[in-house]
Design a protein around this motif. Structure first.
Motif, PDB file in Angstrom:
ATOM      1  N   LEU A 163      -2.165  -2.808  -4.118  1.00 27.73           N
ATOM      2  CA  LEU A 163      -3.466  -2.311  -3.003  1.00 27.73           C
ATOM      3  C   LEU A 163      -3.662  -0.707  -3.853  1.00 27.73           C
ATOM      4  O   LEU A 163      -2.448  -0.273  -3.005  1.00 27.73           O
ATOM      5  N   GLN A 164      -4.952  -0.759  -4.158  1.00 24.57           N
ATOM      6  CA  GLN A 164      -4.817   1.468  -3.844  1.00 24.57           C
ATOM      7  C   GLN A 164      -5.918   1.161  -2.565  1.00 24.57           C
ATOM      8  O   GLN A 164      -6.416   0.356  -2.276  1.00 24.57           O
ATOM      9  N   GLU A 165      -6.303   2.484  -2.234  1.00 26.01           N
ATOM     10  CA  GLU A 165      -6.571   2.487  -0.432  1.00 26.01           C
ATOM     11  C   GLU A 165      -7.634   2.210  -0.918  1.00 26.01           C
ATOM     12  O   GLU A 165      -8.939   1.202   0.252  1.00 26.01           O
ATOM     13  N   LYS A 166      -9.104   1.980  -1.998  1.00 22.83           N
ATOM     14  CA  LYS A 166     -10.411   2.199  -1.712  1.00 22.83           C
ATOM     15  C   LYS A 166     -10.575   0.145  -1.794  1.00 22.83           C
ATOM     16  O   LYS A 166     -11.517  -0.063  -1.440  1.00 22.83           O
ATOM     17  N   ASP A 167      -9.389  -0.502  -2.539  1.00 24.31           N
ATOM     18  CA  ASP A 167      -9.691  -2.094  -2.218  1.00 24.31           C
ATOM     19  C   ASP A 167      -9.560  -2.105  -0.801  1.00 24.31           C
ATOM     20  O   ASP A 167      -8.726  -3.763  -1.163  1.00 24.31           O
ATOM     21  N   ILE A 168      -8.524  -1.671   0.166  1.00 24.22           N
ATOM     22  CA  ILE A 168      -8.308  -2.645   1.510  1.00 24.22           C
ATOM     23  C   ILE A 168      -8.801  -3.703   2.420  1.00 24.22           C
ATOM     24  O   ILE A 168      -8.910  -4.354   2.148  1.00 24.22           O
ATOM     25  N   ASN A 169     -10.355  -2.534   1.749  1.00 24.52           N
ATOM     26  CA  ASN A 169     -11.644  -3.258   3.515  1.00 24.52           C
ATOM     27  C   ASN A 169     -11.792  -4.650   2.049  1.00 24.52           C
ATOM     28  O   ASN A 169     -11.890  -5.971   2.981  1.00 24.52           O
ATOM     29  N   MET A 170     -11.812  -4.672   0.934  1.00 27.50           N
ATOM     30  CA  MET A 170     -12.091  -6.013   0.210  1.00 27.50           C
ATOM     31  C   MET A 170     -11.293  -7.324   0.019  1.00 27.50           C
ATOM     32  O   MET A 170     -11.401  -7.813   0.045  1.00 27.50           O
ATOM     33  N   ALA A 171     -10.112  -6.175   0.205  1.00 28.07           N
ATOM     34  CA  ALA A 171      -8.975  -7.505  -0.433  1.00 28.07           C
ATOM     35  C   ALA A 171      -8.709  -7.660   1.478  1.00 28.07           C
ATOM     36  O   ALA A 171      -7.950  -8.843   1.660  1.00 28.07           O
ATOM     37  N   LYS A 172      -8.859  -7.085   2.492  1.00 29.66           N
ATOM     38  CA  LYS A 172      -9.121  -7.678   3.924  1.00 29.66           C
ATOM     39  C   LYS A 172      -9.411  -8.937   3.786  1.00 29.66           C
ATOM     40  O   LYS A 172      -9.503 -10.006   4.659  1.00 29.66           O
ATOM     41  N   LYS A 173     -10.770  -8.645   3.428  1.00 28.92           N
ATOM     42  CA  LYS A 173     -12.157  -9.666   3.598  1.00 28.92           C
ATOM     43  C   LYS A 173     -11.656 -11.169   2.314  1.00 28.92           C
ATOM     44  O   LYS A 173     -11.567 -12.276   3.048  1.00 28.92           O
ATOM     45  N   LEU A 174     -11.198 -10.644   1.448  1.00 22.70           N
ATOM     46  CA  LEU A 174     -10.414 -12.600   0.489  1.00 22.70           C
ATOM     47  C   LEU A 174      -8.975 -12.787   0.851  1.00 22.70           C
ATOM     48  O   LEU A 174      -9.356 -13.673   1.150  1.00 22.70           O
ATOM     49  N   VAL A 175      -8.208 -12.191   1.620  1.00 24.48           N
ATOM     50  CA  VAL A 175      -7.603 -12.586   2.975  1.00 24.48           C
ATOM     51  C   VAL A 175      -7.686 -13.876   3.668  1.00 24.48           C
ATOM     52  O   VAL A 175      -7.217 -14.402   4.231  1.00 24.48           O
ATOM     53  N   ASP A 199       5.419   4.541 -13.362  1.00 18.61           N
ATOM     54  CA  ASP A 199       5.052   3.252 -12.409  1.00 18.61           C
ATOM     55  C   ASP A 199       4.648   4.006 -11.185  1.00 18.61           C
ATOM     56  O   ASP A 199       5.372   3.374 -10.242  1.00 18.61           O
ATOM     57  N   PRO A 200       3.520   4.382 -10.638  1.00 20.34           N
ATOM     58  CA  PRO A 200       2.683   4.064  -9.961  1.00 20.34           C
ATOM     59  C   PRO A 200       2.993   3.806  -8.572  1.00 20.34           C
ATOM     60  O   PRO A 200       3.247   3.916  -7.471  1.00 20.34           O
ATOM     61  N   ASP A 201       3.024   2.406  -8.802  1.00 20.06           N
ATOM     62  CA  ASP A 201       2.542   1.792  -8.018  1.00 20.06           C
ATOM     63  C   ASP A 201       4.225   0.817  -8.004  1.00 20.06           C
ATOM     64  O   ASP A 201       3.999  -0.430  -7.014  1.00 20.06           O
ATOM     65  N   HIS A 202       5.405   1.648  -8.477  1.00 18.40           N
ATOM     66  CA  HIS A 202       6.466   0.948  -8.247  1.00 18.40           C
ATOM     67  C   HIS A 202       6.899  -1.330  -8.454  1.00 18.40           C
ATOM     68  O   HIS A 202       7.127  -1.509  -7.803  1.00 18.40           O
ATOM     69  N   ILE A 235       1.034  -1.085   0.024  1.00 20.17           N
ATOM     70  CA  ILE A 235      -0.119   0.385  -0.246  1.00 20.17           C
ATOM     71  C   ILE A 235       0.731   1.479  -0.266  1.00 20.17           C
ATOM     72  O   ILE A 235       1.422   1.195   1.056  1.00 20.17           O
ATOM     73  N   LYS A 236       0.466   1.989  -1.220  1.00 21.25           N
ATOM     74  CA  LYS A 236       2.008   2.429  -1.242  1.00 21.25           C
ATOM     75  C   LYS A 236       2.785   2.679  -1.168  1.00 21.25           C
ATOM     76  O   LYS A 236       3.381   2.377  -2.285  1.00 21.25           O
ATOM     77  N   ASP A 237       4.301   2.930  -0.496  1.00 24.13           N
ATOM     78  CA  ASP A 237       5.660   2.284  -0.637  1.00 24.13           C
ATOM     79  C   ASP A 237       5.667   1.741   0.727  1.00 24.13           C
ATOM     80  O   ASP A 237       7.041   1.549   0.890  1.00 24.13           O
ATOM     81  N   SER A 238       4.369   1.253   2.193  1.00 25.29           N
ATOM     82  CA  SER A 238       5.378   0.041   2.710  1.00 25.29           C
ATOM     83  C   SER A 238       4.147  -1.229   2.228  1.00 25.29           C
ATOM     84  O   SER A 238       3.929  -1.804   1.787  1.00 25.29           O
ATOM     85  N   ILE A 239       5.755  -2.164   2.831  1.00 21.11           N
ATOM     86  CA  ILE A 239       4.761  -3.244   2.420  1.00 21.11           C
ATOM     87  C   ILE A 239       3.952  -3.968   3.778  1.00 21.11           C
ATOM     88  O   ILE A 239       4.492  -4.172   4.839  1.00 21.11           O
ATOM     89  N   TYR A 240       3.513  -4.746   3.975  1.00 22.34           N
ATOM     90  CA  TYR A 240       2.597  -5.259   5.117  1.00 22.34           C
ATOM     91  C   TYR A 240       2.512  -6.747   5.273  1.00 22.34           C
ATOM     92  O   TYR A 240       2.092  -7.306   3.641  1.00 22.34           O
ATOM     93  N   GLU A 241       2.863  -7.631   6.477  1.00 23.10           N
ATOM     94  CA  GLU A 241       2.607  -8.628   5.708  1.00 23.10           C
ATOM     95  C   GLU A 241       1.060  -9.392   6.130  1.00 23.10           C
ATOM     96  O   GLU A 241       1.290  -8.863   7.097  1.00 23.10           O
ATOM     97  N   VAL A 242       0.212 -10.692   5.281  1.00 28.61           N
ATOM     98  CA  VAL A 242      -0.830 -10.668   5.481  1.00 28.61           C
ATOM     99  C   VAL A 242      -0.939 -11.868   6.570  1.00 28.61           C
ATOM    100  O   VAL A 242      -0.033 -13.048   6.856  1.00 28.61           O
TER     101      VAL A 242
END
Length: 1006
Positions: free
Chosen positions: A640-652, A480-483, A447-454
């Motif tokens: 992930l984009q910020e708008k997809d964070i909640n959906m991604a939490k449900k996904l994982v 390449d805004p998503d790096h 998310i942005k320039d940070s990496i988070y472990e699931v």
């Protein structure tokens, strides 16, 4: 005369040029000598006492070659019955001796018994075990004389047999009644006949090897019923373990694999479902069980895989085992496969099929009452039961096997499922689950320039891991805004990376964008191999090369999606597996197909096209991270984009998805097809029997969830009525108050051809209309008839291209187009942008357009040129070609069941063959080999491997040296597949010969 001090030299003469010798190609009997012995010219053999026994092979006298009236028992050896034969001379000697003893008039002696004792003592009737079983054993016995307890040390030209002292009758001793004396000729004749019928005991390497395998097979067979004792290798010969080590490089099994193979359900042949994460080693367990079925139980096996590419890969991989262990590997995918399969008497077969072909194969076996020959069915990706129309076909297949063959074992491999209990009840199976992965998988999100472990256990699901080290220019940040470049360059080129993209276009754009910002050092990594790959890609396109690949391959990058041709996909996959390419941008289809693992997997977006990822899709993609035996761990990163964070939490953190029956998918087409085939195959003939069958389906198990409003029984009755209205079945008179259901001619053609019920009426009308004016001087009309209906809506014609191609048609072809419903005036008006007053069926218009694409492809076989001409992607044209080939095979089977369509049979057979390969005729034999695409076939043909026989007898080492970009493992698989194909064809021909020569079982006799 014989005396104690003198013996005749007996010379055995052999006629080496008799015209009455039988051909070695003739039928063999159980007394046919196994092999002609080497000839000895004037060979001599000393017995040790000064006597010499010689075999003169040089004389060429006419001798009788028939030992008996009807049969020459010794084939190439001389007969011994004629006047000039050995027996004739021996009889002369006997007569002389009888005369000698008469002259001597020896008193107080039983003449017959004396003669027998002197002349035939060593030829008395004796147990067969004391007789030599071959000429070689005969000679060995001569070379190693035995001591006789009754006569002391002596030499003989036959092995020493049981000796009995001669009985001499003195005067005054009561004599028993004399027995009829057997002549020396009769004695020797009897001995030789019995020796000829005795099995050859000569040992050699082949027989020793067979003996070892037979012994271990016996141990394996005992282990099937012996609890806890699995024999050398889980009930298999140790040779299988050696082959797995040599061909797969697997030294030992994982603990879970050993546990699974030792389960009671496996030992007692109960149905089993086992579930593990991707890359856990599920396939090897299935293969060991398949080998056990083929080698120990001597039954056929069926392996069902979801995709054609997987079938071809597995055929290549298992053909080597088939050659070594002497079983057949048969491919059923696309238009390949024989219905019903060849009935083999001496070998067992492993059928490797797609879901659709597996269903057709099971139908044909049921119809021929041969389903019991299948001892084991293995289904890979069992969760495909929940995948739309293909899931419905798989459910139909398994339901029929469960109902018709109680002795067939079913093994299902699957990803972890949330409702595996439903599948257990459906298959009457036990379940084994394990979360083992050979390489640890760590899941991350960016998310942005940070990496988070699931971590689903965390409240927020994501735990901060690190900041991404980004050194981007402003221009690079915009592109390449998503790096993605930063994430990829952390591991490439030394390690591999897969980037999953939501669309095909995104794959190509991303690969091109990454190359722009890679430094020139990337070009130097395996530069020679990448140059070779570019040359092969260009050669596969007949001189054309994709501009994106031309740009990306020098950097070690490529894209992979359905827009590539089969040749291009194959080359890209092989280059990635060998390390020539270090990064692939790809769509989700790669995760479901061939296994291409990576050190790092990046998900460019949580979407597939416009749909948010399902958990099963997500798990399938991230499961490609980590290469067993190479990496200590694998990692996945979901961008992930910020708008997809909640959906991604449900996904994982979502629970594992459930699998539901799809017989009611698409308006119940699956259930409709199932009922039709049940009646057509006579599995059920009454409504009550249909009801009984339905109780064994997954739909019945899940009735409350899948069809809460209507019962399965009500749906079944409704669909039976629909089939009657479509004239696919009919009801005849009642028997015992039950209506008998019978299939109509159209119904039989529909299910035999596996034709979608939505199109069966339309297909019949099109074929009937075609007979009214079938165009035979061009393939266009036939191509129109085999153009798949389900691809019509996937392509919108470019009207100017349509007009140009239409005007290039001959007058007869344009007349045919008008006859099917596409007049020239309509195409002209559409190209000019004018309105069309007359109503024209757009389905017919689009179908003719696709038929013209296929027509162009058949005429020049250059896929690149055709795709450019019609402005279609290469992948779409190739998909159209393979779909038309498969549908053509279905139409062929459809017409074979309808007498009025007899004319189509020969025409469609040749057309289907052309569509299957669509190459120059000389390349077709090579492309029959599993996995050999057009480019590889051209390489092989140009190198001198022009036929299947050339390829089957090729040395893999020479192939590697001769063919560019071919590795040893691939060369081994190609030669093994070619050998298997030749064996399959030869065995099929031999089976036909045997059937022709076999006496009818009901032959009348006196």
């Amino acid at each position: 005369m014989y005396t104690d001090n003198h013996m005749y030299d007996i010379v055995v003469k052999r006629n080496s040029s008799s015209s009455r010798k039988r051909s070695w190609n003739g039928m063999r009997s159980h007394i046919t000598p196994p092999k002609k012995r080497p000839s000895f010219t004037s060979g001599t053999c000393s017995a040790g006492d000064g006597h010499t026994y010689s075999q003169d092979m040089t004389e060429n006298k006419d001798t009788e070659l028939c030992f008996s009236d009807n049969e020459d028992l010794f084939e190439g050896y001389d007969s011994i019955v004629g006047d000039s034969s050995f027996l004739a001379k021996l009889e002369d000697v006997e007569l002389q001796m009888r005369q000698h003893h008469k002259d001597q008039q020896t008193p107080h002696c039983c003449e017959d018994q004396l003669l027998d004792s002197i002349l035939a003592e060593d030829f008395r009737d004796s147990p067969l075990r004391t007789l030599p079983s071959s000429p070689l054993a005969f000679r060995q016995a001569v070379m190693t004389p035995q001591k006789s307890p009754s006569r002391g040390v002596h030499n003989t030209s036959t092995p020493d047999l049981k000796n009995n002292k001669p009985t001499i009758c003195h005067a005054g001793v009561n004599k028993s009644a004399p027995k009829a004396r057997r002549s020396m000729k009769d004695h020797l004749k009897k001995v030789l006949i019995e020796n000829a019928a005795t099995s050859n005991t000569i040992s050699n390497r082949v027989r020793q090897k067979e003996a070892v395998i037979t012994e271990e097979m016996g141990v394996a067979m005992e282990s099937i019923s012996a609890e806890g004792d699995l024999g050398p290798f889980f009930g298999l010969p140790s040779r299988v373990k050696d082959l797995i080590c040599r061909l797969k490089g697997i030294q030992d099994l994982y603990d879970w694999q050993k546990t699974c193979l030792s389960l009671d359900s496996v030992q007692q042949r109960r149905n089993l479902i086992y579930s593990l994460p991707t890359s856990g080693g599920k396939t090897l367990v299935a293969e060991i069980l398949i080998f056990k079925e083929l080698l120990c139980r001597m039954k056929d096996a069926l392996l069902i895989l979801p995709y054609i590419s997987l079938v071809q890969e597995k055929v290549r991989g298992l053909s080597s085992f088939g050659i070594e262990l002497d079983f057949m590997v048969e491919e059923y995918a696309g238009s390949k496969g024989r219905f019903p399969p060849v009935k083999r008497r001496s070998k067992n077969s492993l059928y490797i099929t797609t879901i659709e072909k597996g269903h057709s194969l099971v139908n044909s076996l049921i119809e021929m009452d041969r389903l019991g020959n299948i001892g084991l069915v293995v289904v890979d990706e069992l969760h495909m039961l929940g995948d739309g129309n293909r899931g419905a076909i798989l459910e139909m297949t398994l339901s029929k096997i469960l109902y018709m063959s109680k002795s067939t074992q079913i093994i299902g491999m699957s990803a972890t499922l949330g409702n595996v209990g439903d599948l257990q009840r459906f298959l009457k199976a036990e379940n084994y689950t394990n979360d083992f992965r050979p390489v640890e998988l760590k899941e991350y999100v960016k998310i942005k320039d940070s990496i988070y472990e699931v971590d689903p256990k965390e409240e927020e699901c994501f735990r901060f891991s690190r900041l991404l080290d980004i050194k981007y220019s402003s221009g690079m940040q915009k592109l390449d805004p998503d790096h993605i470049i930063a994430l990829a360059t952390e591991i490439i080129p030394q390690q591999s990376c897969l980037i999953f993209c939501p669309t095909k276009k995104n794959c190509e754009n991303l690969a091109g964008m990454i190359c722009k910002y890679l430094n020139k050092e990337f070009r130097k990594h395996k530069e020679t191999e990448k140059a070779t790959l570019l040359g092969e890609l260009k050669s596969s396109g007949n001189g054309s090369l994709c501009p994106v690949l031309q740009k990306t391959v020098p950097f070690g990058l490529a894209y992979h999606h359905s827009g590539l041709t089969s040749d291009e996909k194959k080359l890209v996959e092989e280059a990635y597996s060998s390390g020539v390419l270090c990064l692939l941008t790809c769509t989700s289809t790669l995760a479901a197909g061939i296994n291409l693992p990576a050190r790092r997997v990046i998900l460019r977006s949580p979407y597939v096209a416009a749909d948010f990822l399902k958990r099963s899709q997500y798990k399938q993609m991230v499961g490609r991270a980590g290469r067993a035996g190479i990496d200590a761990m694998g990692e996945s990163i979901l961008v992930l984009q910020e708008k997809d964070i909640n959906m991604a939490k449900k996904l994982v953190s979502a629970p594992v998805e459930k699998c539901y029956s799809n017989l009611l998918h698409d308006g119940g087409q699956g259930l409709l097809s199932l009922v039709l085939s049940l009646i057509g195959l006579k599995i059920t003939t009454t409504i009550e029997q249909v009801r009984d069958f339905m109780k064994g389906t997954l739909l019945n198990v899940q009735e409350a969830q899948v069809s809460p409003e209507r019962s399965l029984w009500d749906l079944t009755l409704e669909f039976i009525e629909k089939l009657r209205q479509k004239a696919l079945i009919e009801a005849s008179g009642d028997v015992n108050d039950e209506t008998i259901l019978q299939i109509t001619r159209l119904g039989r053609a529909t299910f035999k051809g596996s034709v979608d019920l939505s199109y069966c009426d339309l297909l019949y009308r099109d074929l009937s209309k075609g007979l009214e004016g079938l165009l035979l001087n061009s393939f266009l009309h036939l191509l129109y008839l085999v153009t798949p209906y389900d691809m019509v809506h996937q392509c919108k014609p470019d009207w100017m291209i349509y007009f140009r191609q239409f005007t290039n048609l001959s007058a007869a072809e344009q007349k045919m187009a008008s006859a099917v419903g596409v007049p020239e005036s309509f195409v002209t008006r559409k190209a000019a942008g004018q309105s069309v007053r007359k109503t024209v069926d757009i389905v017919v218009v689009n179908r003719l357009y696709l038929a013209m694409v296929l027509y162009s492809l058949l005429k020049e076989t250059n896929l690149w040129n055709v795709s450019d001409r019609f402005q279609l992607t290469r992948g779409f044209v190739q998909t159209l070609l393979s779909s038309a080939s498969a549908f053509g095979s279905s139409v062929l089977h459809f017409t074979e069941e309808l007498e009025e369509f007899w004319a189509y049979k020969a025409l469609l057979s040749e057309l289907t063959r052309r569509l299957t390969y669509c190459v120059q005729a000389e390349l077709i034999p090579l492309m029959e080999v599993a996995g050999v695409m057009e480019h590889r076939a051209k390489q092989l043909y140009n190198a001198g491997y022009k036929t299947l026989a050339h390829l089957a007898n090729a040395d893999p080492k020479i192939l590697v040296q001769t063919i560019d970009n071919l590795f040893k493992k691939q060369a081994d698989q190609i030669t093994a597949s070619a050998k298997m194909l030749i064996k399959e064809k030869a065995d099929a021909l031999q089976e036909e010969v045997d059937d022709l020569l076999m006496l009818p079982s009901d032959l009348l006799s006196l």
